[in-house]
Design a protein around this motif. Structure first.
Motif, short mmCIF file in Angstrom:
data_model
loop_
_atom_site.label_atom_id
_atom_site.label_comp_id
_atom_site.label_asym_id
_atom_site.label_seq_id
_atom_site.Cartn_x
_atom_site.Cartn_y
_atom_site.Cartn_z
N HIS A 64 25.65 21.01 -17.89
CA HIS A 64 25.98 22.49 -17.59
C HIS A 64 26.85 22.95 -18.58
O HIS A 64 27.98 22.10 -19.12
CB HIS A 64 26.24 22.58 -16.19
CG HIS A 64 26.23 24.08 -15.77
ND1 HIS A 64 27.35 24.99 -15.84
CD2 HIS A 64 25.19 24.69 -15.11
CE1 HIS A 64 27.38 25.85 -15.30
NE2 HIS A 64 26.20 25.98 -14.78
N ILE A 69 26.09 18.32 -13.88
CA ILE A 69 25.48 18.49 -12.28
C ILE A 69 24.62 17.21 -12.10
O ILE A 69 23.34 17.20 -12.91
CB ILE A 69 25.06 19.77 -11.90
CG1 ILE A 69 26.23 20.88 -12.29
CG2 ILE A 69 24.37 20.05 -10.68
CD1 ILE A 69 25.64 22.33 -12.01
N TYR A 85 24.74 18.20 -4.67
CA TYR A 85 25.13 18.37 -6.16
C TYR A 85 26.26 17.87 -6.50
O TYR A 85 27.28 18.08 -5.74
CB TYR A 85 24.96 19.91 -6.56
CG TYR A 85 23.69 20.47 -6.16
CD1 TYR A 85 22.34 19.93 -7.17
CD2 TYR A 85 23.37 21.62 -5.49
CE1 TYR A 85 21.09 20.79 -6.84
CE2 TYR A 85 22.34 22.38 -5.38
CZ TYR A 85 21.03 21.74 -5.94
OH TYR A 85 19.93 22.26 -5.63
N CYS A 87 29.23 17.84 -8.98
CA CYS A 87 29.44 18.72 -9.92
C CYS A 87 30.67 18.29 -10.90
O CYS A 87 31.77 18.11 -9.94
CB CYS A 87 29.75 20.18 -9.34
SG CYS A 87 28.35 20.72 -8.69
N ILE A 113 25.42 26.26 -6.69
CA ILE A 113 25.15 26.18 -8.34
C ILE A 113 24.53 27.22 -8.90
O ILE A 113 24.03 27.15 -10.06
CB ILE A 113 24.88 24.65 -8.71
CG1 ILE A 113 23.39 24.47 -8.14
CG2 ILE A 113 25.77 23.61 -8.28
CD1 ILE A 113 22.68 23.38 -8.72
N GLY A 133 30.27 25.22 -6.06
CA GLY A 133 30.34 24.22 -7.00
C GLY A 133 30.87 24.69 -8.21
O GLY A 133 31.57 24.03 -9.07
N LEU A 134 30.34 25.72 -8.79
CA LEU A 134 30.58 26.38 -10.26
C LEU A 134 32.08 26.80 -10.22
O LEU A 134 32.76 26.81 -10.93
CB LEU A 134 29.65 27.54 -10.56
CG LEU A 134 28.06 27.22 -10.61
CD1 LEU A 134 27.39 28.35 -11.18
CD2 LEU A 134 27.72 25.92 -11.42
N MET A 137 34.40 23.98 -10.62
CA MET A 137 34.10 23.43 -11.96
C MET A 137 35.08 24.31 -12.80
O MET A 137 35.69 23.70 -13.93
CB MET A 137 32.62 23.55 -12.54
CG MET A 137 32.11 22.04 -11.80
SD MET A 137 29.84 22.55 -12.01
CE MET A 137 30.15 21.65 -13.68
#
Length: 342
Positions: A64, A69, A85, A87, A113, A133-134, A137
């Motif tokens: 990603h 992921i 997931y 991550c 995500i 999740g994003l 990150m």
């Protein structure tokens, strides 16, 4: 007085909370309330059974733009598998700060995500900053986004995947009660088993392991923080309030209820079991089901517990400008400052 609510309000007005914090040594009080809470939730019934092997299976792993992921499945208890997931951010190095991310009443963990529920190769826009999740990150934080019981892949048999079907929680919650459990307890246990999985990895900073989630994910975040000593950080969103002014005043899903809870403690007491560990409470100015006036009232009591524990600066409140949603920018701004101090 024909309305049942009249009787329930009367009972709340005239029934003192037997284990609410009223001063004194915080640790002694926490020990008493935590023990009682485990019994009320049916959590002690779940954890007394021997833990089964996690039996971790990897389903896929993809690159990603923010890192990698991986989709995994592991076993929480017999006949109860958890999908998640994992991550990993590319802009930081291990051991990572980790957050267990929890979606609320929705189509499921795919929101974390920002992919479609029926096609994980297709990206979608997620409103309300719920792509947890994003969001992790982006900030150099690792995340494990799990599917809660009753949602997404783990919905009740026969319920539809499109939109949110209230029977997902209704029947799960009722069956749990019939077995001497609660759905909240089962969801907290899944978080604990998620931490078991994280502890098998060598890229986890165990001093910086948190829980976060919105709405029903905020619920699990609060109770996980209260009961699980391995949780070191908490960021519940669109849930922390008072029981009296939220689930006991506005129609809510059955998964929110714990038998006899209202006779022992309020939500500020439950979150107070997390003191002195850092918590950032996130709320919306116009949230109609967890009203801000009650959030502030409850937070004032929570702050008093943290102050008594010598950790007033570890208890923070963020109020977003809209309603029932997560507010990533101000929430993470305060949480990252707390992480830096560990």
């Amino acid at each position: 007085h024909f309305s049942p609510m009249d009787c329930y309000r009367h009972l709340m007005d005239n029934s003192p909370l037997a284990l609410a914090y009223d001063g004194g040594d915080v640790k002694t009080w926490q020990t008493k309330l935590r023990k009682k809470l485990k019994t009320l939730m049916g959590y002690d019934r779940i954890v007394k059974a021997p833990r089964v092997d996690l039996n971790v299976r990897s389903l896929w792993k993809r690159e990603h733009k923010l890192g990698t992921i991986e989709k995994i499945v592991f076993t929480a208890e017999p006949c109860a598998d958890v999908c998640a997931y994992v991550c990993l951010p590319k802009n930081s190095t291990p051991p990572y700060t980790w957050f267990v991310c929890l979606q609320g009443h929705s189509t499921g963990m795919h929101n974390s995500i920002a992919v479609a529920a029926d096609d994980e190769t297709k990206t979608i826009n997620i409103p309300g900053d719920r792509d947890f999740g994003l969001g992790c990150m982006e900030r150099g934080v690792a995340a494990i986004c799990i599917e809660q019981r009753g949602f997404g892949y783990r919905r009740w048999p026969g319920s539809t995947p499109e939109g949110y079907d209230p029977t997902n929680c209704k029947y799960s919650a009722m069956h749990a009660l019939q077995l001497g459990r609660t759905l909240i307890a089962e969801r907290v246990f899944d978080v604990d088993r998620t931490i078991d999985y994280l502890y098998t990895r060598d890229d986890v900073d165990r001093k910086r392991l948190g829980v976060m989630g919105n709405s029903g994910g905020g619920t699990t975040s609060v109770f996980s923080a209260a009961l699980l000593p391995r949780v070191k950080l908490a960021m519940p969103s669109s849930y922390f309030c008072t029981f009296r002014d939220s689930i006991m005043a506005v129609p809510h899903c059955m998964c929110n209820f714990i038998p006899d809870m209202q006779n022992y403690a309020e939500m500020s007491d439950i979150m107070g079991l997390f003191a002195p560990r850092p918590v950032v409470v996130v709320a919306g100015k116009d949230d109609q089901i967890f009203p801000l006036s009650a959030v502030r009232k409850s937070f004032k009591k929570l702050k008093a517990i943290y102050t008594a524990a010598g950790a007033a600066d570890r208890c923070q409140l963020v109020v977003g400008h809209e309603g029932h949603r997560f507010y990533a920018k101000p929430g993470w701004a305060k949480m990252l400052k707390q992480i830096e101090k560990i």
